[in-house]
Design a protein around this motif. Sequence first.
Motif, short mmCIF file in Angstrom:
data_model
loop_
_atom_site.label_atom_id
_atom_site.label_comp_id
_atom_site.label_asym_id
_atom_site.label_seq_id
_atom_site.Cartn_x
_atom_site.Cartn_y
_atom_site.Cartn_z
N SER A 1 1.64 -0.06 -2.80
CA SER A 1 1.83 -1.30 -2.44
C SER A 1 0.94 -2.33 -3.20
O SER A 1 -0.15 -1.47 -3.93
CB SER A 1 1.61 -1.82 -0.74
OG SER A 1 -0.04 -1.46 -0.52
N ALA A 2 0.80 -3.54 -3.00
CA ALA A 2 -0.19 -4.26 -3.94
C ALA A 2 -1.30 -3.98 -3.23
O ALA A 2 -1.80 -4.08 -2.10
CB ALA A 2 0.15 -5.80 -3.43
N GLY A 3 -2.34 -3.60 -4.28
CA GLY A 3 -3.74 -3.54 -3.81
C GLY A 3 -3.86 -2.16 -3.53
O GLY A 3 -5.20 -1.60 -3.18
N VAL A 4 -2.85 -1.24 -3.25
CA VAL A 4 -3.23 0.21 -2.98
C VAL A 4 -2.47 1.10 -4.06
O VAL A 4 -1.11 1.03 -4.29
CB VAL A 4 -2.46 0.51 -1.67
CG1 VAL A 4 -2.89 2.21 -1.35
CG2 VAL A 4 -3.12 -0.24 -0.38
N CYS A 5 -3.15 1.95 -4.81
CA CYS A 5 -2.52 2.75 -5.66
C CYS A 5 -2.86 4.35 -5.16
O CYS A 5 -3.77 5.00 -5.67
CB CYS A 5 -3.21 2.75 -6.96
SG CYS A 5 -3.01 0.92 -7.86
N PRO A 6 -1.97 4.80 -4.61
CA PRO A 6 -2.19 6.26 -3.93
C PRO A 6 -2.02 7.29 -4.90
O PRO A 6 -1.05 7.37 -5.81
CB PRO A 6 -1.36 6.24 -2.72
CG PRO A 6 -0.13 5.54 -3.27
CD PRO A 6 -0.62 4.27 -4.09
N GLY A 7 -3.06 8.28 -4.81
CA GLY A 7 -2.72 9.31 -5.73
C GLY A 7 -2.88 10.73 -4.81
O GLY A 7 -3.58 10.63 -3.68
N ALA A 8 -2.37 11.85 -5.38
CA ALA A 8 -2.73 12.94 -4.54
C ALA A 8 -3.23 14.08 -5.59
O ALA A 8 -2.81 14.17 -6.57
CB ALA A 8 -1.12 13.72 -4.01
N THR A 9 -4.27 14.61 -5.04
CA THR A 9 -5.26 15.56 -5.83
C THR A 9 -5.43 16.97 -5.40
O THR A 9 -5.44 17.03 -4.48
CB THR A 9 -6.62 14.82 -6.11
OG1 THR A 9 -7.27 14.75 -4.74
CG2 THR A 9 -6.62 13.45 -6.55
N ARG A 10 -5.64 17.60 -6.57
CA ARG A 10 -6.08 19.09 -6.40
C ARG A 10 -7.31 19.21 -7.28
O ARG A 10 -7.02 19.05 -8.41
CB ARG A 10 -4.69 20.02 -6.64
CG ARG A 10 -5.18 21.47 -6.39
CD ARG A 10 -3.99 22.35 -6.90
NE ARG A 10 -2.84 22.20 -5.76
CZ ARG A 10 -1.77 21.95 -6.10
NH1 ARG A 10 -1.48 21.52 -7.44
NH2 ARG A 10 -0.74 21.61 -5.20
#
Length: 857
Positions: free
Chosen positions: A440-449
Motif C-alpha cells: 500500500s502507500a507507505g508500505v513496501c513489504p518484502g519476504a526475506t531469507r
Amino acid sequence: MQECFNLRRDRHGSRHVISGKVVIEHGPGLSGPGKSAAVQIHSTTQTDPNTGKGKLSEKACLKKGKSRKKDGTKITTYKIKLHVEPGFGNPGAFVIENNHKHRFFLQSATLVIPGNRFIHFDCRSWVYPIEVTNASRVFFSNTCYLPNQTPAGLLELRKEELESLRGDGTGERKEWERIYDYDVYDDLGNPEKGPDYDRPVLGGSDAYPYPRRGRTGRPASKSGNKCIHTCVCVCSSLLLHLDLNFVSNHWPETISFDVYVPADERCSPKKLSEFIANAIQATAHFLLPEVKSSSHDSSSFESFDEIRELYSENRGEAIREESVMEKVKKVVPAELFKEVTHKFEYDIKFPLPQIIKANQFAWKLDEEFGRQMLAGTNPTRIRCLREFPPRGTLTESYIQISDIEENLDGLSFEHAMIQWRIYVLDHHDYLLPFLRKMYSAGVCPGATRTLLFLRNDCTLKPLAIELSYPGSFDNINGTKTMVILPEEEGTLQALWQLARAHVAVNDYAYHQLISHWLHTHAVVEPFIIATRRQLSVMHPVHRLLDPHFKDTMHINALARTVLINAGGILEKTLFTGKFSMELSSELYKEWRFDEQALPSDLIRRRMALNESESPIGAHILFQDYPYGLDGIDVWLAIQTWVGDFCNIFYEDDASVKSDTEIQAWWSEIRNVGHGDKRNETWWCQMTTKENLKHTLTTLIWITSALHASVNFGQYTYAGYPPNRPTRCRKFIPEEGTMEFAEFLKDPDKYFLNMLPDKFQATLGMALMEVLSKHTSEEVYLGQRPTSEWIDNKEVTQRFKKFSECLREIEKQMLERNGDPELRNRRGPAKVPYKLLYPDATKVEGITAQGIPNSVSI
C-alpha cells in the motif's frame, strides 16, 4: 492434621473460641468494611447433614481494625473471634459476607490455635458487596488436597466453588462476577466504522484457527464482530485526548475502564497507576511540535543526528503549556489520578537505548546483525540449515552457492552444512501469500531469507539475503526476487544495508505477532481459564501455577482493545498492517505445545543435539548461544522444581490418571481452549507423572522465561529505529531506475526515507518503552508474594532450593558475560545478555533483565 484442635472454651463453658485476624486492603478514601463484614468457618471433619458441607461456626464480625500504609496502600488488620460447638473439628474453609458498600481486597486470614498453631488462608482476592453478588465468598486454607483426598467437610464446597466459576455461558459479564468461560477472537474488528475495520473472526474455523480468549459476553455488532465500546489501555486513549486525533479518527471518544476480566485477574490499582504513568510519559512525546507536525506529512528523519535528538535532555519545556495533567484527568479514574501525577515528569526524552549507548555505530556491523539473532529480542527463529534450498520452500531459491562459498573459511557449502555451520533466518515462504495484500502507500513489504555461517569464534557471518517483493500489477500472483551479498564499502555496502533493513522489518513483525503475542500471551490464556474452571484452589497444581498467571488475562484484554485490534498500534506500526492478526492465525497452524519445551525447540531448530543421557534430553550445539545456554540452565531449574513438587503429591502414574480434576483440566485445554487443534496427535495423554511434570515445566517456562526473553529487551534494540525498524517505505532500488539514481545521490538519506516516518517511529518507540519496564510490585521467578502460600513444609523447602539454584544461575550468567571468548554475550554494541537473568528487584527502569513469574505486561 486429623485430630481436633484443643480449643479454648468461652466464659459460658458450652462453646469453644477460635481467634484470628483478617488482613484487608482498600482504596484511597474508602473505609474498611469493619462490622459490615462477617466471617464463619467450616469444619473439615464434621459435616452438616442438611447441606453436606462442613459444619459452620457462628458468625463473627470484623473488629478492632488497625490500619497502616504500605507503599501508598492502606492495609487494615481486623481481629475475629469465632464460636464453635465442642467437637467442631479442624477448620478448613471460611465464608465472608460483605455487607459494606465498597468492594475490598482480602489479602489473607489466619486462625490462631492454642499452642502457637496457625491455619493460614492466602486469599488475595476481591470481595464485592453481597447486594450485587447475592452470595458470600468461600476461601480455603493453604493445605492442598488431590480430589480423592479432600476431607468430607470440604467435598461439597470444592464442587460448588468450581461450578460457580464456570457459569452457564450466557449473558454479559459484570465487574463483580467470577466467571471463566471461552470465546473466539470476534472483538478485533469494528465493521460498523467501515470495511477498513472489518477483521476475520479468529478461532473456531479451519481457515482462521486460534487459541480461545476469556468470554466477556459483550453485545455483537450488526455484522457479528463485537465492537470495541470500551478502552482499557491508557496508552492509546491518552494519545487521543492529548489532542492527537491524528493517531486514529476511529478510536472511542469516551474512555471506560470496565471491560470485563474476572476481578482476580485484574492488575492491582497500584500497578495500573504505574502503567498509566509510564504510558503518559511515553505518549507525551507526541505533544512535541516536531512530532505533531510530522504526523500530517509522513516526514522522514533528515539525519541520524535527528534521531539521536529524541534522547536529548530538556525536551519537555515545549509542552509545559499543554496542561498535560488537565487532559489526563479527564480519562484517568479519580482514585488513580493522584498516584499517576506523582509519577509523571516533564523531562520528556526517550531513554538512550543500550544498542547505541556504548557504540553508536555498532548496529551497522554484520557481526552485531548476526549476534542479535542469537541474543536479541527474537532468538527463537534462527535455525541450522538441514538442506538447501530449505525444505518446503514455495519458490526456487535464487541464492547461488558459488557466490557465497568464498566466505566459508575454506569449506565447501556442503561440508559447512554437514558440520552444522550454515544457519538461516527465514521470513520468506509464510509471507509470500500476503505480500500483494500488504502492499500500500507507505508500505513496501518484502519476504526475506538470510543465510549465515558459524565462524570458528562462534559469531555468525551473513552470507546472503534473498528478498522477494510484489511483482508488477499485470502479474497479480507474481513476485520479484533479488539476492544481495554483503559488502564492506561503497555502493554495494549501502545496498546491503537496505537489505538488512528489510530483514529486520520481517523479524520485528514476526517477533511481535508470533514470538511475543501468539507464543506467550495468546496460547497461555486457555490454560488460565481451564485452571480456574477445573482445578480447585485446594489442588496442588493450582497452587503451583497461580503466580504464573498473574495479570495475563487483563494484559491480553488491553491488547485486544488497543494493540492487536483494527486500527490498533500494531496495525499502525507493523508493515503487516490490517493483515497482522490474520498472519498470526496462519502461523498458529504450525504451533505445537510439545515443541514449546525449550529442549524440543532447540532440537527442532538444530540448535541442540538430542542426547538421552542429558538431564533435559538435549545438548546445545555451541556454547556461545546466549538464549540457548542461559535458557537451558533456567529450564533445568524449573524442571527440577516441578519434579520435586509433583513427587510430593503424586505417588505414581495411577495417581495422575485417577486425578479427576487434572484429567478434566487437560481435556478442556485440548478440546476447548485450543480446540482448533483438538485432533492433533502430538498432545500427550496425561497418563503418567512424567506427562504431568513435562506439561507443567513447559507451561511455567512459557509464562516466565520465554516471555521475559522476548519482551524486556524490546526497547534495548528497537528503541533505536534504524536497528529494528517496524516497516519499510521503499523497496531496494533496481539499477537503471530513478529510485536507484536517488539512492546513489545520497545512500544515507535513501535509507532514512526507507525507515518509518517520524510519527510511526516515535509511536513504536513509545510502545517499546512502556512494554520494556517492570512495575514495582513485580514478583520474579523463584519468589512468591508471601512465604505462607502453601501449608506444606516439604514444598517450601524445595521451593527454597529452587530459589537458591536460580541465584547460582545468575552468578554463572554474569561470569559468562565477562568471558571475552564468548563474543555473542556482549557483541560490538557491548550489550550484556541478561534477558534470562532471573531477578530484577535491585534495579529500576528499563533493565533488560528479570524473569517475572507471569506474562504480566
